[in-house]
Design a protein around this motif. Structure first.
Motif, PDB file in Angstrom:
ATOM      1  N   LEU A 282       0.817  -1.211   0.000  1.00 37.60           N
ATOM      2  CA  LEU A 282       0.000   0.000   0.000  1.00 37.60           C
ATOM      3  C   LEU A 282       0.853   1.265   0.000  1.00 37.60           C
ATOM      4  O   LEU A 282       0.411   2.308  -0.477  1.00 37.60           O
ATOM      5  N   GLU A 283       2.064   1.180   0.542  1.00 39.97           N
ATOM      6  CA  GLU A 283       2.942   2.344   0.553  1.00 39.97           C
ATOM      7  C   GLU A 283       3.340   2.765  -0.862  1.00 39.97           C
ATOM      8  O   GLU A 283       3.728   3.902  -1.086  1.00 39.97           O
ATOM      9  N   ARG A 284       3.237   1.839  -1.828  1.00 38.81           N
ATOM     10  CA  ARG A 284       3.612   2.159  -3.201  1.00 38.81           C
ATOM     11  C   ARG A 284       2.462   2.769  -4.005  1.00 38.81           C
ATOM     12  O   ARG A 284       2.647   3.156  -5.152  1.00 38.81           O
ATOM     13  N   LEU A 285       1.273   2.843  -3.401  1.00 45.94           N
ATOM     14  CA  LEU A 285       0.121   3.413  -4.099  1.00 45.94           C
ATOM     15  C   LEU A 285       0.260   4.924  -4.217  1.00 45.94           C
ATOM     16  O   LEU A 285       0.805   5.586  -3.335  1.00 45.94           O
ATOM     17  N   ASP A 286      -0.241   5.477  -5.343  1.00 48.39           N
ATOM     18  CA  ASP A 286      -0.194   6.936  -5.500  1.00 48.39           C
ATOM     19  C   ASP A 286      -1.311   7.582  -4.694  1.00 48.39           C
ATOM     20  O   ASP A 286      -2.251   6.923  -4.221  1.00 48.39           O
ATOM     21  N   ALA A 287      -1.231   8.895  -4.552  1.00 45.41           N
ATOM     22  CA  ALA A 287      -2.173   9.631  -3.705  1.00 45.41           C
ATOM     23  C   ALA A 287      -3.613   9.504  -4.191  1.00 45.41           C
ATOM     24  O   ALA A 287      -4.543   9.395  -3.376  1.00 45.41           O
ATOM     25  N   ALA A 288      -3.820   9.512  -5.513  1.00 47.42           N
ATOM     26  CA  ALA A 288      -5.178   9.418  -6.050  1.00 47.42           C
ATOM     27  C   ALA A 288      -5.815   8.070  -5.724  1.00 47.42           C
ATOM     28  O   ALA A 288      -7.001   7.986  -5.376  1.00 47.42           O
TER      29      ALA A 288
ATOM     30  N   ALA B 162     -17.211   1.592  13.111  1.00 44.22           N
ATOM     31  CA  ALA B 162     -16.467   2.848  13.045  1.00 44.22           C
ATOM     32  C   ALA B 162     -15.263   2.876  13.971  1.00 44.22           C
ATOM     33  O   ALA B 162     -14.474   3.819  13.922  1.00 44.22           O
ATOM     34  N   GLY B 163     -15.088   1.863  14.822  1.00 43.77           N
ATOM     35  CA  GLY B 163     -13.969   1.839  15.757  1.00 43.77           C
ATOM     36  C   GLY B 163     -12.781   1.065  15.243  1.00 43.77           C
ATOM     37  O   GLY B 163     -11.950   1.576  14.487  1.00 43.77           O
ATOM     38  N   ALA B 164     -12.701  -0.213  15.605  1.00 46.87           N
ATOM     39  CA  ALA B 164     -11.524  -1.018  15.263  1.00 46.87           C
ATOM     40  C   ALA B 164     -11.368  -1.204  13.762  1.00 46.87           C
ATOM     41  O   ALA B 164     -10.248  -1.170  13.235  1.00 46.87           O
ATOM     42  N   VAL B 165     -12.473  -1.412  13.041  1.00 44.10           N
ATOM     43  CA  VAL B 165     -12.379  -1.609  11.594  1.00 44.10           C
ATOM     44  C   VAL B 165     -11.872  -0.345  10.915  1.00 44.10           C
ATOM     45  O   VAL B 165     -10.998  -0.391  10.032  1.00 44.10           O
ATOM     46  N   GLY B 166     -12.412   0.798  11.322  1.00 44.70           N
ATOM     47  CA  GLY B 166     -11.971   2.065  10.736  1.00 44.70           C
ATOM     48  C   GLY B 166     -10.514   2.368  11.016  1.00 44.70           C
ATOM     49  O   GLY B 166      -9.779   2.818  10.130  1.00 44.70           O
ATOM     50  N   VAL B 167     -10.088   2.111  12.235  1.00 44.07           N
ATOM     51  CA  VAL B 167      -8.690   2.363  12.601  1.00 44.07           C
ATOM     52  C   VAL B 167      -7.752   1.467  11.798  1.00 44.07           C
ATOM     53  O   VAL B 167      -6.711   1.924  11.300  1.00 44.07           O
ATOM     54  N   THR B 168      -8.102   0.188  11.649  1.00 43.44           N
ATOM     55  CA  THR B 168      -7.260  -0.732  10.884  1.00 43.44           C
ATOM     56  C   THR B 168      -7.137  -0.283   9.433  1.00 43.44           C
ATOM     57  O   THR B 168      -6.041  -0.307   8.844  1.00 43.44           O
ATOM     58  N   ALA B 169      -8.259   0.143   8.832  1.00 41.43           N
ATOM     59  CA  ALA B 169      -8.227   0.615   7.443  1.00 41.43           C
ATOM     60  C   ALA B 169      -7.347   1.851   7.300  1.00 41.43           C
ATOM     61  O   ALA B 169      -6.561   1.965   6.341  1.00 41.43           O
ATOM     62  N   LEU B 170      -7.447   2.777   8.243  1.00 43.41           N
ATOM     63  CA  LEU B 170      -6.632   3.995   8.176  1.00 43.41           C
ATOM     64  C   LEU B 170      -5.147   3.675   8.373  1.00 43.41           C
ATOM     65  O   LEU B 170      -4.287   4.303   7.749  1.00 43.41           O
ATOM     66  N   LEU B 171      -4.841   2.720   9.232  1.00 39.78           N
ATOM     67  CA  LEU B 171      -3.443   2.324   9.423  1.00 39.78           C
ATOM     68  C   LEU B 171      -2.851   1.753   8.142  1.00 39.78           C
ATOM     69  O   LEU B 171      -1.674   1.986   7.827  1.00 39.78           O
ATOM     70  N   LEU B 172      -3.656   1.015   7.391  1.00 38.25           N
ATOM     71  CA  LEU B 172      -3.186   0.441   6.131  1.00 38.25           C
ATOM     72  C   LEU B 172      -3.017   1.517   5.063  1.00 38.25           C
ATOM     73  O   LEU B 172      -2.028   1.503   4.300  1.00 38.25           O
ATOM     74  N   LEU B 173      -3.958   2.450   4.994  1.00 36.17           N
ATOM     75  CA  LEU B 173      -3.942   3.451   3.925  1.00 36.17           C
ATOM     76  C   LEU B 173      -3.015   4.626   4.220  1.00 36.17           C
ATOM     77  O   LEU B 173      -2.500   5.256   3.287  1.00 36.17           O
ATOM     78  N   TYR B 174      -2.797   4.926   5.485  1.00 31.97           N
ATOM     79  CA  TYR B 174      -1.974   6.085   5.858  1.00 31.97           C
ATOM     80  C   TYR B 174      -0.895   5.653   6.856  1.00 31.97           C
ATOM     81  O   TYR B 174      -0.904   6.062   8.029  1.00 31.97           O
ATOM     82  N   PRO B 175       0.038   4.805   6.418  1.00 26.92           N
ATOM     83  CA  PRO B 175       1.051   4.269   7.338  1.00 26.92           C
ATOM     84  C   PRO B 175       1.991   5.323   7.897  1.00 26.92           C
ATOM     85  O   PRO B 175       2.645   5.089   8.911  1.00 26.92           O
ATOM     86  N   GLY B 176       2.053   6.464   7.246  1.00 21.70           N
ATOM     87  CA  GLY B 176       2.955   7.507   7.730  1.00 21.70           C
ATOM     88  C   GLY B 176       2.404   8.325   8.881  1.00 21.70           C
ATOM     89  O   GLY B 176       3.146   9.093   9.511  1.00 21.70           O
ATOM     90  N   LEU B 177       1.117   8.183   9.176  1.00 14.60           N
ATOM     91  CA  LEU B 177       0.511   8.963  10.244  1.00 14.60           C
ATOM     92  C   LEU B 177       0.776   8.321  11.600  1.00 14.60           C
ATOM     93  O   LEU B 177       0.708   7.097  11.734  1.00 14.60           O
ATOM     94  N   PRO B 178       1.043   9.116  12.620  1.00 12.35           N
ATOM     95  CA  PRO B 178       1.183   8.552  13.966  1.00 12.35           C
ATOM     96  C   PRO B 178      -0.158   8.022  14.468  1.00 12.35           C
ATOM     97  O   PRO B 178      -1.224   8.445  14.018  1.00 12.35           O
ATOM     98  N   MET B 179      -0.109   7.108  15.423  1.00 16.55           N
ATOM     99  CA  MET B 179      -1.319   6.451  15.915  1.00 16.55           C
ATOM    100  C   MET B 179      -2.323   7.462  16.470  1.00 16.55           C
ATOM    101  O   MET B 179      -3.540   7.287  16.307  1.00 16.55           O
ATOM    102  N   ALA B 180      -1.847   8.504  17.117  1.00 15.57           N
ATOM    103  CA  ALA B 180      -2.759   9.498  17.692  1.00 15.57           C
ATOM    104  C   ALA B 180      -3.607  10.157  16.618  1.00 15.57           C
ATOM    105  O   ALA B 180      -4.805  10.397  16.805  1.00 15.57           O
ATOM    106  N   ARG B 181      -3.009  10.447  15.453  1.00 14.75           N
ATOM    107  CA  ARG B 181      -3.772  11.080  14.368  1.00 14.75           C
ATOM    108  C   ARG B 181      -4.703  10.074  13.697  1.00 14.75           C
ATOM    109  O   ARG B 181      -5.767  10.451  13.198  1.00 14.75           O
ATOM    110  N   ILE B 182      -4.309   8.806  13.663  1.00 11.50           N
ATOM    111  CA  ILE B 182      -5.195   7.762  13.131  1.00 11.50           C
ATOM    112  C   ILE B 182      -6.457   7.672  13.980  1.00 11.50           C
ATOM    113  O   ILE B 182      -7.587   7.683  13.472  1.00 11.50           O
TER     114      ILE B 182
END
Length: 282
Positions: free
Chosen positions: A134-140, A164-184
């Motif tokens: 996923l890190e190789r995916l482009d922004a679009a 909206a809790g655990a499932v949402g957090v897991t998806a955001l962690l996969l799509l935005y690996p550069g974000l710190p956990m607090a922002r996720i």
């Protein structure tokens, strides 16, 4: 009249939410259905507005701390809000008081609970397996994937109040690996506020919200969340996740078993030529 059992239940759920960060829907909705006999549609509708109220405070705190990634929130909402509205229209057409709608809510709730449990158990393995790709995916592509995740969450949350809790957090962690956990976490909470509010208002319009029950639950849950958040660092995170995941799997199995018995009774009654005896709780 204020029932202390409901206050205690709200406190217990708030305590676990504060300690694990998992949305209260995966805990509160099954509790209302299985323990208190609340009609599934009423349990979902009440929990949605309950969640909107509790998450609004968390979103405010994260906003002050600047721990919200607003582009992700906007993308999620652009998918979840329209999906929620369309899902609510379908539920309105089905009439949530009938047996078919009740079965739909129970089955989707079981699925959402299993997804939540899976995300708690396998989150680390999922991140290790897919993060490099996923890190190789482009922004679009990431933006489009986020919208699609929002669509899925909109449908799940509107029907079951879970996701909206655990499932949402897991998806955001996969799509935005550069974000710190607090922002996720902050982004997930911020997105959940408008989603649960709109879905909850939709259920209110359909008459499936118990305002008195919601108020009593909030009396217990708000101090529970504060105490749970304080104690979160004092309890091993993995032990909490596994305990919560096991609880969700057991609850999902109980809901599925109840639905199976109810459906079997309906079929048997039809075969005998007599109406099934379904006495829904409020």
């Amino acid at each position: 009249m204020i029932d202390p059992i409901y206050i205690a239940s709200g406190f217990g759920v708030g305590l676990l939410v504060g300690m694990t960060g998992v949305g209260g829907g995966s805990l509160m909705t099954p509790l209302l259905i299985l323990l208190f006999g609340i009609h599934p549609a009423t349990a979902v509708g009440t929990d949605l507005l309950y969640a909107a109220a509790t998450k609004a405070g968390g979103s405010f705190v994260h906003g002050l701390a600047r721990s919200i990634h607003w582009p992700a929130v906007i993308r999620l909402a652009s998918g979840s809000i329209p999906a929620s509205v369309l899902t609510l229209l379908v539920l309105w057409q089905l009439d949530l008081d009938n047996t078919t709608a009740r079965s739909l809510v129970n089955l989707v709730l079981c699925l959402a609970l299993l997804l939540t449990a899976g995300s708690l158990i396998f989150r680390k393995a999922l991140l290790e397996s897919f993060r490099s790709r996923l890190e190789r995916l482009d922004a679009a592509t990431i933006a489009r994937a986020t919208v699609l995740v929002g669509v899925a969450l909109g449908v799940l949350v509107s029907i079951s109040s879970v996701g909206a809790g655990a499932v949402g957090v897991t998806a955001l962690l996969l799509l935005y690996p550069g974000l710190p956990m607090a922002r996720i976490v902050g982004s997930d909470i911020a997105h959940a506020v408008p989603l649960t509010l709109i879905a909850g208002l939709g259920h209110w319009a359909m008459g499936t919200v118990d305002w008195h029950l919601m108020g009593v639950l909030l009396i217990g849950s708000l101090p529970g969340i504060v105490i749970g958040s304080y104690g979160a660092t004092r309890v091993p995170e993995m032990a909490l996740r596994l305990l919560l995941a096991a609880t969700l799997i057991v609850v999902s199995g109980k809901l599925a078993a109840d639905e199976w018995h109810r459906s079997s009774a309906s079929v048997a009654a039809l075969i005998r030529g007599a109406p099934a005896d379904h006495q829904d709780a409020r």
